[in-house]
Write a protein that holds these residues in place. Structure first.
Motif, PDB file in Angstrom:
ATOM      1  N   GLY A 187      -5.453   1.150   0.339  1.00 33.14           N
ATOM      2  CA  GLY A 187      -6.209   0.534   1.407  1.00 33.14           C
ATOM      3  C   GLY A 187      -6.488  -1.043   0.879  1.00 33.14           C
ATOM      4  O   GLY A 187      -6.572  -1.635   1.573  1.00 33.14           O
ATOM      5  N   LEU A 188      -7.141  -0.701  -0.182  1.00 35.20           N
ATOM      6  CA  LEU A 188      -7.588  -2.023  -0.897  1.00 35.20           C
ATOM      7  C   LEU A 188      -6.379  -3.079  -0.899  1.00 35.20           C
ATOM      8  O   LEU A 188      -6.513  -4.162  -0.603  1.00 35.20           O
ATOM      9  N   ALA A 189      -5.413  -2.720  -1.524  1.00 38.72           N
ATOM     10  CA  ALA A 189      -4.133  -3.499  -1.690  1.00 38.72           C
ATOM     11  C   ALA A 189      -3.641  -3.975  -0.253  1.00 38.72           C
ATOM     12  O   ALA A 189      -3.297  -5.071  -0.205  1.00 38.72           O
TER      13      ALA A 189
ATOM     14  N   ASN B 167      -5.376  11.191  -8.971  1.00 38.29           N
ATOM     15  CA  ASN B 167      -6.503  11.684  -7.986  1.00 38.29           C
ATOM     16  C   ASN B 167      -6.221  11.043  -6.685  1.00 38.29           C
ATOM     17  O   ASN B 167      -5.853   9.813  -6.292  1.00 38.29           O
ATOM     18  N   PRO B 168      -5.827  11.919  -5.609  1.00 35.24           N
ATOM     19  CA  PRO B 168      -5.395  11.459  -4.364  1.00 35.24           C
ATOM     20  C   PRO B 168      -6.466  10.385  -3.710  1.00 35.24           C
ATOM     21  O   PRO B 168      -6.189   9.633  -2.877  1.00 35.24           O
ATOM     22  N   LEU B 169      -7.633  10.754  -3.882  1.00 36.68           N
ATOM     23  CA  LEU B 169      -8.835   9.858  -3.370  1.00 36.68           C
ATOM     24  C   LEU B 169      -8.757   8.313  -3.859  1.00 36.68           C
ATOM     25  O   LEU B 169      -8.741   7.454  -3.198  1.00 36.68           O
ATOM     26  N   LEU B 170      -8.397   8.616  -5.141  1.00 34.04           N
ATOM     27  CA  LEU B 170      -8.486   6.963  -5.824  1.00 34.04           C
ATOM     28  C   LEU B 170      -7.173   6.373  -5.374  1.00 34.04           C
ATOM     29  O   LEU B 170      -7.151   5.126  -5.114  1.00 34.04           O
TER      30      LEU B 170
ATOM     31  N   GLY C   6       0.806  -1.316   0.166  1.00 28.84           N
ATOM     32  CA  GLY C   6      -0.185  -0.145  -0.022  1.00 28.84           C
ATOM     33  C   GLY C   6       0.982   1.203   0.142  1.00 28.84           C
ATOM     34  O   GLY C   6       0.388   2.349  -0.703  1.00 28.84           O
ATOM     35  N   VAL C   7       1.976   1.201   0.740  1.00 23.05           N
ATOM     36  CA  VAL C   7       2.847   2.417   0.750  1.00 23.05           C
ATOM     37  C   VAL C   7       3.432   2.528  -0.659  1.00 23.05           C
ATOM     38  O   VAL C   7       3.496   3.751  -1.228  1.00 23.05           O
TER      39      VAL C   7
END
Length: 75
Positions: free
Chosen positions: A39-41, A30-33, A17-18
């Motif tokens: 988070g999913l990963a 896009n930061p939200l994406l 995720g990092v």
């Protein structure tokens, strides 16, 4: 003598995720994406199922929704 390749340490795998965040921000996505995909990963790499990860997102949203209301009211 042939060297045997060690498998990836499973404790390090959730750090994917990092990497997703760093690459996403470097590519100016896009930061939200980027944060959502990270988070999913992280959840999937950590051994959670897709449903469990989505439930965690929903639970966190519900628990912190009052913080968002303050930001909507301020302007």
């Amino acid at each position: 003598v042939a060297h045997r390749r060690r498998p990836a340490d499973p404790r390090v795998l959730p750090l994917i995720g990092v990497l997703v965040v760093v690459v996403g921000f470097a590519l100016r996505l896009n930061p939200l994406l980027v944060v959502t995909v990270a988070g999913l990963a992280t959840g999937l790499a950590g051994g959670l199922g897709l449903r469990e990860v989505i439930e965690a997102f929903g639970r966190s949203f519900v628990e912190s929704r009052y913080v968002g209301i303050v930001w909507l009211i301020l302007p």
